[in-house]
Design a protein around this motif. Structure first.
Motif, PDB file in Angstrom:
ATOM      1  N   LEU A 192       2.634  12.915  -7.314  1.00 56.37           N
ATOM      2  CA  LEU A 192       2.277  12.476  -5.964  1.00 56.37           C
ATOM      3  C   LEU A 192       2.458  10.963  -5.914  1.00 56.37           C
ATOM      4  O   LEU A 192       1.984  10.245  -6.804  1.00 56.37           O
ATOM      5  N   TYR A 193       3.201  10.489  -4.905  1.00 55.04           N
ATOM      6  CA  TYR A 193       3.450   9.054  -4.773  1.00 55.04           C
ATOM      7  C   TYR A 193       2.551   8.459  -3.691  1.00 55.04           C
ATOM      8  O   TYR A 193       2.388   9.059  -2.608  1.00 55.04           O
ATOM      9  N   GLY A 194       1.963   7.309  -3.986  1.00 52.19           N
ATOM     10  CA  GLY A 194       1.302   6.502  -2.966  1.00 52.19           C
ATOM     11  C   GLY A 194       2.387   5.735  -2.214  1.00 52.19           C
ATOM     12  O   GLY A 194       3.452   5.459  -2.776  1.00 52.19           O
ATOM     13  N   ILE A 195       2.141   5.421  -0.957  1.00 53.15           N
ATOM     14  CA  ILE A 195       3.153   4.731  -0.144  1.00 53.15           C
ATOM     15  C   ILE A 195       2.639   3.364   0.307  1.00 53.15           C
ATOM     16  O   ILE A 195       1.651   3.273   1.036  1.00 53.15           O
ATOM     17  N   VAL A 196       3.344   2.321  -0.119  1.00 57.83           N
ATOM     18  CA  VAL A 196       2.965   0.951   0.232  1.00 57.83           C
ATOM     19  C   VAL A 196       3.357   0.676   1.675  1.00 57.83           C
ATOM     20  O   VAL A 196       4.503   0.916   2.065  1.00 57.83           O
ATOM     21  N   GLN A 197       2.411   0.205   2.462  1.00 57.83           N
ATOM     22  CA  GLN A 197       2.685  -0.196   3.821  1.00 57.83           C
ATOM     23  C   GLN A 197       2.448  -1.711   3.944  1.00 57.83           C
ATOM     24  O   GLN A 197       2.462  -2.417   2.935  1.00 57.83           O
ATOM     25  N   GLY A 198       2.268  -2.216   5.169  1.00 56.88           N
ATOM     26  CA  GLY A 198       2.058  -3.658   5.317  1.00 56.88           C
ATOM     27  C   GLY A 198       3.133  -4.349   6.136  1.00 56.88           C
ATOM     28  O   GLY A 198       3.175  -5.573   6.220  1.00 56.88           O
ATOM     29  N   GLY A 199       4.050  -3.563   6.721  1.00 56.07           N
ATOM     30  CA  GLY A 199       5.028  -4.122   7.663  1.00 56.07           C
ATOM     31  C   GLY A 199       5.812  -5.288   7.074  1.00 56.07           C
ATOM     32  O   GLY A 199       6.271  -5.221   5.928  1.00 56.07           O
ATOM     33  N   ASP A 200       5.944  -6.365   7.872  1.00 52.71           N
ATOM     34  CA  ASP A 200       6.680  -7.565   7.415  1.00 52.71           C
ATOM     35  C   ASP A 200       5.689  -8.703   7.143  1.00 52.71           C
ATOM     36  O   ASP A 200       6.011  -9.877   7.348  1.00 52.71           O
ATOM     37  N   VAL A 201       4.469  -8.332   6.702  1.00 51.14           N
ATOM     38  CA  VAL A 201       3.419  -9.323   6.440  1.00 51.14           C
ATOM     39  C   VAL A 201       3.152  -9.386   4.934  1.00 51.14           C
ATOM     40  O   VAL A 201       2.482  -8.495   4.376  1.00 51.14           O
ATOM     41  N   PRO A 202       3.668 -10.409   4.256  1.00 47.99           N
ATOM     42  CA  PRO A 202       3.606 -10.448   2.780  1.00 47.99           C
ATOM     43  C   PRO A 202       2.237 -10.163   2.183  1.00 47.99           C
ATOM     44  O   PRO A 202       2.119  -9.332   1.282  1.00 47.99           O
ATOM     45  N   HIS A 203       1.175 -10.808   2.711  1.00 47.61           N
ATOM     46  CA  HIS A 203      -0.135 -10.619   2.046  1.00 47.61           C
ATOM     47  C   HIS A 203      -0.655  -9.196   2.248  1.00 47.61           C
ATOM     48  O   HIS A 203      -1.385  -8.673   1.402  1.00 47.61           O
ATOM     49  N   LEU A 204      -0.231  -8.521   3.333  1.00 44.56           N
ATOM     50  CA  LEU A 204      -0.660  -7.125   3.529  1.00 44.56           C
ATOM     51  C   LEU A 204       0.123  -6.198   2.597  1.00 44.56           C
ATOM     52  O   LEU A 204      -0.403  -5.205   2.088  1.00 44.56           O
ATOM     53  N   ARG A 205       1.382  -6.522   2.371  1.00 44.69           N
ATOM     54  CA  ARG A 205       2.216  -5.766   1.423  1.00 44.69           C
ATOM     55  C   ARG A 205       1.603  -5.828   0.018  1.00 44.69           C
ATOM     56  O   ARG A 205       1.461  -4.790  -0.649  1.00 44.69           O
ATOM     57  N   VAL A 206       1.212  -7.039  -0.388  1.00 38.79           N
ATOM     58  CA  VAL A 206       0.649  -7.201  -1.737  1.00 38.79           C
ATOM     59  C   VAL A 206      -0.680  -6.474  -1.851  1.00 38.79           C
ATOM     60  O   VAL A 206      -0.929  -5.756  -2.826  1.00 38.79           O
ATOM     61  N   MET A 215      -4.986   3.226  -8.048  1.00 38.83           N
ATOM     62  CA  MET A 215      -5.183   4.685  -7.976  1.00 38.83           C
ATOM     63  C   MET A 215      -4.123   5.338  -8.880  1.00 38.83           C
ATOM     64  O   MET A 215      -3.040   4.802  -9.045  1.00 38.83           O
ATOM     65  N   PRO A 216      -4.405   6.523  -9.453  1.00 40.26           N
ATOM     66  CA  PRO A 216      -3.527   7.094 -10.494  1.00 40.26           C
ATOM     67  C   PRO A 216      -2.347   7.896  -9.954  1.00 40.26           C
ATOM     68  O   PRO A 216      -2.208   9.084 -10.205  1.00 40.26           O
ATOM     69  N   PHE A 217      -1.449   7.264  -9.195  1.00 46.61           N
ATOM     70  CA  PHE A 217      -0.281   7.969  -8.677  1.00 46.61           C
ATOM     71  C   PHE A 217       0.818   8.028  -9.734  1.00 46.61           C
ATOM     72  O   PHE A 217       0.925   7.148 -10.595  1.00 46.61           O
ATOM     73  N   GLU A 218       1.654   9.073  -9.663  1.00 46.42           N
ATOM     74  CA  GLU A 218       2.770   9.214 -10.613  1.00 46.42           C
ATOM     75  C   GLU A 218       3.942   8.316 -10.239  1.00 46.42           C
ATOM     76  O   GLU A 218       4.842   8.075 -11.034  1.00 46.42           O
ATOM     77  N   GLY A 219       3.934   7.840  -8.994  1.00 46.95           N
ATOM     78  CA  GLY A 219       4.997   6.948  -8.523  1.00 46.95           C
ATOM     79  C   GLY A 219       4.546   6.287  -7.238  1.00 46.95           C
ATOM     80  O   GLY A 219       3.492   6.629  -6.688  1.00 46.95           O
ATOM     81  N   TYR A 220       5.362   5.329  -6.790  1.00 49.30           N
ATOM     82  CA  TYR A 220       4.979   4.552  -5.614  1.00 49.30           C
ATOM     83  C   TYR A 220       6.184   4.367  -4.689  1.00 49.30           C
ATOM     84  O   TYR A 220       7.264   3.995  -5.158  1.00 49.30           O
ATOM     85  N   SER A 221       5.990   4.652  -3.406  1.00 45.33           N
ATOM     86  CA  SER A 221       7.040   4.445  -2.421  1.00 45.33           C
ATOM     87  C   SER A 221       6.796   3.145  -1.683  1.00 45.33           C
ATOM     88  O   SER A 221       5.654   2.718  -1.526  1.00 45.33           O
ATOM     89  N   VAL A 222       7.885   2.527  -1.230  1.00 43.32           N
ATOM     90  CA  VAL A 222       7.783   1.409  -0.297  1.00 43.32           C
ATOM     91  C   VAL A 222       8.139   1.992   1.062  1.00 43.32           C
ATOM     92  O   VAL A 222       9.293   2.381   1.302  1.00 43.32           O
ATOM     93  N   GLY A 223       7.107   2.120   1.909  1.00 46.32           N
ATOM     94  CA  GLY A 223       7.296   2.663   3.251  1.00 46.32           C
ATOM     95  C   GLY A 223       7.297   1.546   4.277  1.00 46.32           C
ATOM     96  O   GLY A 223       7.244   0.366   3.938  1.00 46.32           O
ATOM     97  N   GLY A 224       7.382   1.952   5.541  1.00 43.13           N
ATOM     98  CA  GLY A 224       7.277   0.982   6.624  1.00 43.13           C
ATOM     99  C   GLY A 224       8.460   0.060   6.756  1.00 43.13           C
ATOM    100  O   GLY A 224       8.411  -0.953   7.447  1.00 43.13           O
ATOM    101  N   LEU A 225       9.568   0.385   6.063  1.00 38.93           N
ATOM    102  CA  LEU A 225      10.791  -0.427   6.204  1.00 38.93           C
ATOM    103  C   LEU A 225      11.915   0.474   6.695  1.00 38.93           C
ATOM    104  O   LEU A 225      11.749   1.686   6.813  1.00 38.93           O
ATOM    105  N   ALA A 226      13.075  -0.144   6.974  1.00 38.22           N
ATOM    106  CA  ALA A 226      14.177   0.594   7.625  1.00 38.22           C
ATOM    107  C   ALA A 226      13.657   1.223   8.912  1.00 38.22           C
ATOM    108  O   ALA A 226      13.907   2.391   9.214  1.00 38.22           O
ATOM    109  N   VAL A 227      12.878   0.419   9.626  1.00 33.49           N
ATOM    110  CA  VAL A 227      12.326   0.871  10.913  1.00 33.49           C
ATOM    111  C   VAL A 227      12.728  -0.095  12.027  1.00 33.49           C
ATOM    112  O   VAL A 227      12.001  -0.298  12.993  1.00 33.49           O
TER     113      VAL A 227
END
Ligand SMILES: COC(=O)c1ccc(CCNc2nc3cc4nc(N)[nH]c(=O)c4cc3[nH]2)cc1
Length: 376
Positions: A192-206, A215-227
């Motif tokens: 199960l992958y967690g998905i990083v959000q935060g738009g185009d705001v650096p401190h929210l992304r971090v 949290m113990p995810f097996e992988g991590y997605s970068v979401g909220g882009l290519a939008v």
């Protein structure tokens, strides 16, 4: 005791700058990264046989919770033996959780803390998709790599909107994880992958990346882009986000992208990609080649006897004249979509194989430069 399936695992085999060469072990085999995942939204990679997709070198295809829950239904797919058997794809399947598709396809959608209520774009039937139901559906489908339910907002957006959606997605990450573990996903070797959000705001992304890393995810997605954001904004967000993501877990940039997007994102530490570009563009007469894109709708190809790329291993690129492909496109023949999809997926997989080999050899920057030279 039934033999316990091997746990989900990611091995980092080589790095070259921020570029990574790795491999993921799932219940249905190995995924070589960097990986491009052909999109198979409704249990088919459109205009392709699954054997063909495999022969091109794809280790994983993407399915969509949103589409499959509406038709044919997750319980029905489970009764029929699960998605791998249903679509005859015995390799790894990754599924998206439905959040993004609901916001772009469903009617009358209402999102709140519990999840998202919406009406089917097919028959108007009402649904309530929650983080728990999304994980349950992905488990019923038998997905090897599952996504948390998240809220992806279009850009540009006010910072407080970006923050609200990011924080909701973090609360949904916790609930998705709890459901995944309750369903025994870890013991089945699924991820199960967690998905990083935060738009185009650096401190929210971090903040999003660091909170999910705890949290113990097996992988991590970068979401909220290519939008809808410019490419440089997307790449800048990767530069602030990947360094805040665990180095020993796969990183998946959702919905990306063009060959150039993928090259530049691998250079910034991304391992997995999916995009409708090669398949959808193929159905609209567009061919990706080592020399750049060719629009076969254009009349200038009507008398051109040359193939798309005489050096390609793919018959669609080597055996058929541009004149013939132009004719098929203009005539609206189904074979046009088949041959151009075949060519485009072959090109994307050749690009990924080239990146994997160049990272292993410590020559990624040379490869990146040579690929871009070809497009010029
Ligand atoms: C011919 O090419 C095309 O038509 C075409 C259409 C759309 C995209 C962009 C797709 N972008 C995109 N897909 C996405 C899927 C996502 N899923 C989740 N759960 N969360 C996200 O945050 C998310 C973001 C995405 N961004 C790219 C290409």
């Amino acid at each position: 005791m039934t033999h316990a399936p091997q746990r989900f695992a990611f091995r980092l085999l080589a790095t070259d700058g921020m570029a990574r060469r790795g491999e993921i072990t799932t219940p249905h085999g190995l995924v070589r990264t960097p990986a491009f995942m052909p999109v198979g939204t409704q249990a088919t990679v459109k205009a392709m046989y699954t054997d063909q997709v495999r022969a091109l070198g794809a280790d994983v295809v993407l399915g969509n919770t949103y589409h499959l829950m509406l038709r044919p239904g997750a319980e029905r797919v489970a009764r029929l033996g699960g998605l791998h058997h249903f679509m005859q794809w015995p390799h790894t399947i990754l599924t998206d959780s439905g959040g993004f598709q609901v916001m772009s396809l469903a009617q009358l959608r209402k999102l709140d803390e519990t999840g998202v209520r919406f009406q089917s774009h097919i028959d108007g039937q009402k649904y309530h998709l929650t983080p728990e139901r999304s994980v349950e559906i992905q488990g019923l489908l038998g997905s090897d790599i599952q996504m948390q339910l998240d809220e992806c907002i279009a850009l540009p957006a006010p910072e407080q909107e970006v923050q609200r959606a990011m924080e909701l997605s973090l609360r949904w990450a916790e609930r998705s994880r709890a459901k995944f573990e309750a369903m025994g996903g870890v013991e089945k070797g699924q991820g199960l992958y967690g998905i990083v959000q935060g738009g185009d705001v650096p401190h929210l992304r971090v903040r999003s990346a660091e909170s999910l890393a705890a949290m113990p995810f097996e992988g991590y997605s970068v979401g909220g882009l290519a939008v809808g954001e410019p490419q440089e904004v997307m790449l800048r967000m990767l530069e602030v986000t990947t360094p805040a993501m665990p180095v020993d877990k796969p990183r998946y940039l959702m919905g990306v992208g063009t060959p150039e997007d993928i090259l530049e994102s691998v250079a910034r530490g991304i391992d997995q990609f999916d995009c409708v570009m090669p398949t959808r563009a193929g159905r609209h007469g567009l061919a990706f080649t080592r020399r750049g894109k060719i629009n076969l709708k254009n009349a200038r190809h009507a008398d051109d006897p040359r193939p798309l790329d005489e050096e390609s291993e793919c018959p669609a690129a080597r055996q058929y004249s541009r004149a013939y492909l132009h004719h098929l496109v203009k005539a609206g023949e189904g074979l046009a979509a088949m041959l151009l999809t075949w060519n485009n997926l072959a090109y994307y997989q050749q690009l990924m194989q080239g990146m994997r080999e160049s990272i292993e050899a410590g020559r990624f920057q040379d490869y990146r430069a040579s690929v871009k030279e070809g497009w010029a």
